[in-house]
Design an enzyme around this catalytic site. Structure first.
Site, PDB file in Angstrom:
ATOM      1  N   GLY A 153       9.481  -3.991  -9.017  1.00  0.00           N
ATOM      2  CA  GLY A 153      10.307  -2.883  -9.470  1.00  0.00           C
ATOM      3  C   GLY A 153      11.790  -3.200  -9.356  1.00  0.00           C
ATOM      4  O   GLY A 153      12.232  -3.813  -8.375  1.00  0.00           O
TER       5      GLY A 153
ATOM      6  N   GLN B  22      15.668  -7.326  -3.743  1.00  0.00           N
ATOM      7  CA  GLN B  22      14.383  -8.000  -3.535  1.00  0.00           C
ATOM      8  C   GLN B  22      13.954  -8.723  -4.818  1.00  0.00           C
ATOM      9  O   GLN B  22      13.466  -9.860  -4.771  1.00  0.00           O
ATOM     10  CB  GLN B  22      13.319  -6.977  -3.123  1.00  0.00           C
ATOM     11  CG  GLN B  22      11.902  -7.545  -3.108  1.00  0.00           C
ATOM     12  CD  GLN B  22      10.899  -6.602  -2.485  1.00  0.00           C
ATOM     13  OE1 GLN B  22      10.759  -6.584  -1.275  1.00  0.00           O
ATOM     14  NE2 GLN B  22      10.182  -5.843  -3.294  1.00  0.00           N
TER      15      GLN B  22
ATOM     16  N   GLY C  34       0.824  -1.207   0.000  1.00  0.00           N
ATOM     17  CA  GLY C  34       0.000   0.000   0.000  1.00  0.00           C
ATOM     18  C   GLY C  34       0.855   1.252   0.000  1.00  0.00           C
ATOM     19  O   GLY C  34       2.032   1.211  -0.370  1.00  0.00           O
TER      20      GLY C  34
ATOM     21  N   HIS D  65       4.493   2.206  -8.228  1.00  0.00           N
ATOM     22  CA  HIS D  65       3.571   1.055  -8.173  1.00  0.00           C
ATOM     23  C   HIS D  65       2.628   1.062  -9.377  1.00  0.00           C
ATOM     24  O   HIS D  65       2.313   0.019  -9.942  1.00  0.00           O
ATOM     25  CB  HIS D  65       2.712   1.113  -6.900  1.00  0.00           C
ATOM     26  CG  HIS D  65       3.485   1.014  -5.627  1.00  0.00           C
ATOM     27  ND1 HIS D  65       3.692   2.099  -4.797  1.00  0.00           N
ATOM     28  CD2 HIS D  65       4.107  -0.032  -5.039  1.00  0.00           C
ATOM     29  CE1 HIS D  65       4.390   1.716  -3.749  1.00  0.00           C
ATOM     30  NE2 HIS D  65       4.662   0.430  -3.865  1.00  0.00           N
TER      31      HIS D  65
ATOM     32  N   LYS E  27      13.841  -1.020  -8.734  1.00  0.00           N
ATOM     33  CA  LYS E  27      14.309  -0.109  -7.683  1.00  0.00           C
ATOM     34  C   LYS E  27      14.816  -0.913  -6.476  1.00  0.00           C
ATOM     35  O   LYS E  27      15.855  -0.616  -5.912  1.00  0.00           O
ATOM     36  CB  LYS E  27      13.146   0.819  -7.299  1.00  0.00           C
ATOM     37  CG  LYS E  27      13.289   1.560  -6.002  1.00  0.00           C
ATOM     38  CD  LYS E  27      14.090   2.810  -6.195  1.00  0.00           C
ATOM     39  CE  LYS E  27      14.397   3.577  -4.944  1.00  0.00           C
ATOM     40  NZ  LYS E  27      13.727   3.244  -3.737  1.00  0.00           N
ATOM     41  N   ASP E  28      14.024  -1.938  -6.081  1.00  0.00           N
ATOM     42  CA  ASP E  28      14.454  -2.835  -4.997  1.00  0.00           C
ATOM     43  C   ASP E  28      15.101  -4.053  -5.659  1.00  0.00           C
ATOM     44  O   ASP E  28      14.517  -5.140  -5.699  1.00  0.00           O
ATOM     45  CB  ASP E  28      13.257  -3.229  -4.138  1.00  0.00           C
ATOM     46  CG  ASP E  28      12.663  -2.022  -3.435  1.00  0.00           C
ATOM     47  OD1 ASP E  28      13.387  -1.354  -2.691  1.00  0.00           O
ATOM     48  OD2 ASP E  28      11.474  -1.727  -3.674  1.00  0.00           O
TER      49      ASP E  28
HETATM   50  O1  PAF Z   1       8.271  -4.223  -1.930  1.00  0.00           O
HETATM   51  C1  PAF Z   1       7.315  -4.333  -1.134  1.00  0.00           C
HETATM   52  O2  PAF Z   1       6.428  -3.485  -1.049  1.00  0.00           O
HETATM   53  C2  PAF Z   1       7.242  -5.556  -0.228  1.00  0.00           C
HETATM   54  O3  PAF Z   1       8.510  -5.967   0.177  1.00  0.00           O
HETATM   55  C3  PAF Z   1       6.450  -6.742  -0.854  1.00  0.00           C
HETATM   56  C4  PAF Z   1       7.139  -7.268  -2.090  1.00  0.00           C
HETATM   57  C5  PAF Z   1       5.042  -6.293  -1.193  1.00  0.00           C
HETATM   58  C6  PAF Z   1       6.359  -7.895   0.136  1.00  0.00           C
HETATM   59  O4  PAF Z   1       5.696  -7.535   1.303  1.00  0.00           O
END
Ligand code: PAF
Length: 280
Positions: A150, A156, A33, A39, A152-153
């Site tokens: 993204g 991740q 959120g 996003h 950006k991360d």
């Molecule tokens: O990048 C995010 O907002 C969070 O790490 C994700 C991927 C939604 C997991 O909670």
């Protein structure tokens, strides 16, 4: 058109089963959120790959450390849903914590590889296991064909890609290029915390990465180019956590001169921590 919000897994599966019955493909955009333009770009990219886009909104307690205040994380569901409707998303999954982690929940995804390379994981040791656990659940709950994340991360993105591959989850993880301001500053909800002067200085992070990439492409050793970027950022007023050149997929230290590299950085301006990365 109002955007349908489902709040439990049963209702989510009813909706997605309907899409499947019609022969439609769909993409999932996992979020916590507090949505911004970055996003929305993920939603729009999802629409290019699939017939339907499902966005999840769930503030995942498992990726917060004890000192990181989960309760203070911004919750702006009405505004988020309005943005998603405008962007053309088809469904929102906004479960309660008990739906994702019911009483007795006892399973976690524990990651090595790109999750343990001394970058973000050095500063947030529990973070990627928490992300991998919730994302694995969101992938299996949604049954989506594609997942949009993204760049950006970047760490991740690599962690989630590795996790889906290792667990044979039938989903294609797609990385979406970072959305930037004209100055080069990567869009982030944290930019809101920067003062006007800091906002101006912040573009220096991207510029230093671009300079380092240029030097590496011209033949300079990555370790030398990143050291120069760290020094230059310090002179600009940043407190640098890292500037590193890593293998673009594993995020391990580079071993050979011809492997694909990614430059990644994290640095503080005042009380705001910024991250960024670019391809070399
Ligand atoms: O990048 C995010 O907002 C969070 O790490 C994700 C991927 C939604 C997991 O909670």
């Amino acid at each position: 058109m109002t955007l349908n919000i489902v709040r439990n897994i049963l209702d989510l599966r009813k909706e997605t089963a309907g899409w499947r019955a019609e022969g439609l493909t769909y993409a999932v955009v996992p979020t916590m959120g507090a949505l911004h333009q970055g996003h929305i770009t993920l939603v729009k990219e999802g629409l290019k790959h699939a017939d339907r886009v499902l966005t999840t909104i769930f503030v995942n307690p498992k990726q917060f450390a004890a000192h990181e205040d989960l309760g203070r994380y911004p919750r702006t569901e009405a505004a988020d849903v309005a943005m998603l409707a405008e962007a053309g998303a088809h469904l929102v999954f906004a479960p309660a914590p008990e739906d994702i982690y019911p009483p007795g929940f006892a399973t976690s995804v524990v990651m090595a590889g790109p999750a343990k390379v001394g970058l973000e994981d050095k500063y947030r040791p529990q973070f990627f296991d928490g992300v991998a656990t919730v994302v694995a659940k969101l992938f299996t709950q949604s049954g989506a064909d594609f997942a949009m994340f993204g760049e950006k991360d970047y760490q991740q993105l690599m962690v989630v890609t590795r996790m889906a591959r290792d667990l044979d989850l039938p989903i294609k993880v797609i990385g979406v290029p970072t959305v930037r301001e004209e100055s080069g500053l990567a869009l982030s909800s944290r930019n809101a915390y920067l003062s006007k002067t800091e906002h101006h200085q912040a573009a220096g992070l991207h510029q230093r990465l671009v300079n380092a990439a240029r030097k590496i492409n011209a033949g300079q050793k990555p370790s030398r180019a990143t050291a120069a970027a760290r020094r230059s950022l310090a002179l600009l007023g940043f407190k640098v956590d890292y500037v590193a050149a890593r293998n673009a997929e594993t995020l391990a230290l580079p071993k050979s001169p011809d492997e694909p590299l990614r430059l990644l950085a994290a640095a503080w301006l005042g009380t705001t921590r910024l991250i960024d990365n670019i391809a070399v």
